[in-house]
Design an enzyme around this catalytic site. Structure first.
Site, short mmCIF file in Angstrom:
data_model
loop_
_atom_site.label_atom_id
_atom_site.label_comp_id
_atom_site.label_asym_id
_atom_site.label_seq_id
_atom_site.Cartn_x
_atom_site.Cartn_y
_atom_site.Cartn_z
N LYS A 110 19.95 14.56 63.72
CA LYS A 110 21.16 14.75 62.90
C LYS A 110 22.31 13.95 63.50
O LYS A 110 22.48 13.92 64.73
CB LYS A 110 21.49 16.24 62.87
CG LYS A 110 22.62 16.63 61.91
CD LYS A 110 22.79 18.15 61.90
CE LYS A 110 23.85 18.62 60.94
NZ LYS A 110 23.98 20.10 60.93
N SER B 127 23.92 22.20 56.42
CA SER B 127 24.38 20.83 56.52
C SER B 127 23.33 19.87 57.05
O SER B 127 23.49 18.65 56.94
CB SER B 127 25.62 20.76 57.42
OG SER B 127 25.29 21.15 58.74
N SER C 273 22.76 26.11 59.00
CA SER C 273 22.52 24.71 58.70
C SER C 273 21.16 24.12 59.08
O SER C 273 20.88 23.00 58.67
CB SER C 273 23.60 23.84 59.32
OG SER C 273 24.67 23.77 58.44
#
Ligand code: GLN
Length: 488
Positions: free
Chosen positions: A80, A155, A179
């Site tokens: 990420k 996210s 997330s």
């Protein structure tokens, strides 16, 4: 042996070790697939061909000279883009960090490199990890591989999508209020939010420091557990990192659930609007029972306040953490007439609407005169939420809930209504506020083919229990070999 691109991390490592394939060949194949499919999915913000091939070549060299190979030797991993990677752009999907190149690796990135993993690229996210659909990225939204018109969740939507669509077998995300779990559920993969303090956040760009954790994402429980084992552990560079013994997470997957007491919040299940989510969760509970677990009714009286509490505490902490992005030391600078004007222009143009909304909400909640009414009160209710879990875990060993109230919603469906978006997090927020480990694993497919996730929650530092229970669910529902039809 499963064929490309659906081999597990274990199979890839075995092939690399036996010499059936070189790490360089594996890496080339995944990079080529990612390059070809990313225009459709937008899950990668950046593919690091050069870095990945160099890391793979190093694994191959180590093998040739007979050096011991790590647990992820030659395994491609997607990271990420809020985790710092030395020399590789790290943007948090924000214009304000659009040109930021960190001079250091995050702890988890170091751990991956030491394990022989090959970092193939940086994945898309909601800007600064604020969001539940990935639509808050400044660089375009990610698509759900099961249905391109649906949100991948957020996210860590890029990491979930890349894993589910076979662009990488493993990925790292971060989880502040859901997330890794919510996009995991939407994309049909397993994701673990470790206990607060289990994994070092050194080099994770902070969102809400009392909640943030880095979490593993993979297509199977065993792979996610192995990845957790690689990244967990004490690190002095993160003051909240726990100095506690590591669990044997991967081995725990074979433990079964004989005698395990599984807590169920009946009222919560009964109120679920979506019959398919409810059905899939109930089927998973039945399979746990069949394997020797006992279901126990528990109550979480204050969990209903979690959305209000989280959306005060997280923005409050974010408003403080994000004060550092001022256009002076790094990142975007939009020069103004004086210092204050430079700050205003840089932050006004550099942050997107959701980040600005949260900075304003958080600043308000922390301001003189409102602190007691909002922030302090939220902290008090947070304590009540945690105590509910303490009480619940007196009568059960783990607790099961849906991960999300519905399967993946449509892209655009909730973008005009932030409150609706926030409500997507009702099940993932309570364990986050309590600092507990929680895992999401697929437990069914809805009639329209979209995956449904089961969330399992355990007491602090008892991730092993999550792995054991989730493996039983995975074995029972047999979804581990189902892949998004358009990418299979
Ligand atoms: N969806 C939640 C939010 O928008 C959680 C995000 C996260 O865990 N990073 O804040």
């Amino acid at each position: 042996m499963t064929s490309f691109p659906w081999q597990s991390a274990f199979e890839i490592r075995e092939q690399v070790i036996s010499g059936a394939m070189t790490a360089v060949d594996v890496t080339r194949a995944y990079l080529a697939r990612a390059e070809a499919l990313n225009p459709k999915l937008s899950c990668f913000l950046y593919l690091d061909h050069e870095g990945a091939l160099a890391a793979a070549a190093q694994v191959d060299r180590a093998r040739e000279v007979g050096e011991p190979l790590g647990p992820l030797a030659g395994v491609p991993v997607a990271i990420k883009d809020n985790l710092c990677t030395r020399g590789v752009r790290t943007t948090c999907a924000s214009k304000i960090l659009g040109n930021y190149i960190p001079p250091y690796d995050a702890h988890v990135v170091e751990a991956l490199r030491a394990s022989g993993a090959v970092i193939v690229g940086k994945t898309n996210l909601d800007e600064f990890a604020m969001g539940s659909s990935n639509e808050n990225s400044a660089f375009g939204n990610v698509h759900n591989p099961w249905n391109l018109d649906r949100a991948p969740g957020g996210s860590s939507g890029g990491s979930a999508c890349a894993t589910a669509a076979g662009l990488a077998p493993l990925a790292l995300g971060s989880d502040t209020g859901g997330s890794v779990r919510q996009p995991g559920a939407f994309c049909g993969i397993t994701a673990i939010k470790p206990t607060y303090g289990r994994v070092s956040r050194y080099g994770l760009i902070a969102f809400a420091s009392s909640l943030d954790q880095v979490g593993p994402m993979a297509r199977s429980v065993r792979e996610a557990s192995l990845l957790l084992e690689v990244i967990a552990g004490h690190d002095e560079r993160d003051a909240t990192s726990a100095d506690r013994e590591l669990g044997a997470y991967h081995a725990a997957c074979g433990r079964g659930v004989q005698g395990l007491r599984v807590g169920v919040v009946r009222a919560q299940l009964d109120q679920l609007q979506d019959p398919e989510v409810r059905g899939a969760v109930e089927a998973a509970l039945e399979s746990l029972e069949e394997q020797g677990a006992t279901l126990v009714d528990v109550a979480l009286a204050h969990a209903k306040h979690a959305v209000s509490v989280y959306y005060l505490i997280a923005p409050a902490e974010a408003s403080s953490n994000l004060a550092r992005f001022d256009g002076i030391r790094y990142g975007l600078r939009v020069s103004g007439e004086d210092l204050a004007d430079t700050y205003a222009r840089t932050r006004g143009q550099g942050f997107g609407p959701e980040v600005r909304r949260r900075i304003m909400l958080g600043t308000y909640a922390l301001s003189a005169g409102y602190y007691d009414a909002f922030y302090l009160r939220a902290q008090r209710v947070r304590t009540l939420i945690r105590r509910d879990y303490d009480a619940a875990f007196e009568s059960c060993d783990v607790l099961c809930t849906p991960t999300t109230p519905t399967p993946a919603f449509a892209l655009g469906e909730k973008t005009n209504d932030p409150l609706e978006m926030y409500l997507a997090d009702i099940f993932t927020l309570p364990p986050s506020l309590a600092g507990l480990p929680a895992l999401s694993t697929p437990c069914g497919l809805a009639a329209d083919g979209l995956p449904i996730g089961l969330q399992i929650v355990a007491p602090p530092f008892e991730e092993e229990k999550l792995c054991g229970a989730a493996q039983v669910v995975e074995d029972a529902c047999g979804l581990v070999t189902s892949h998004p039809p358009a990418f299979a």
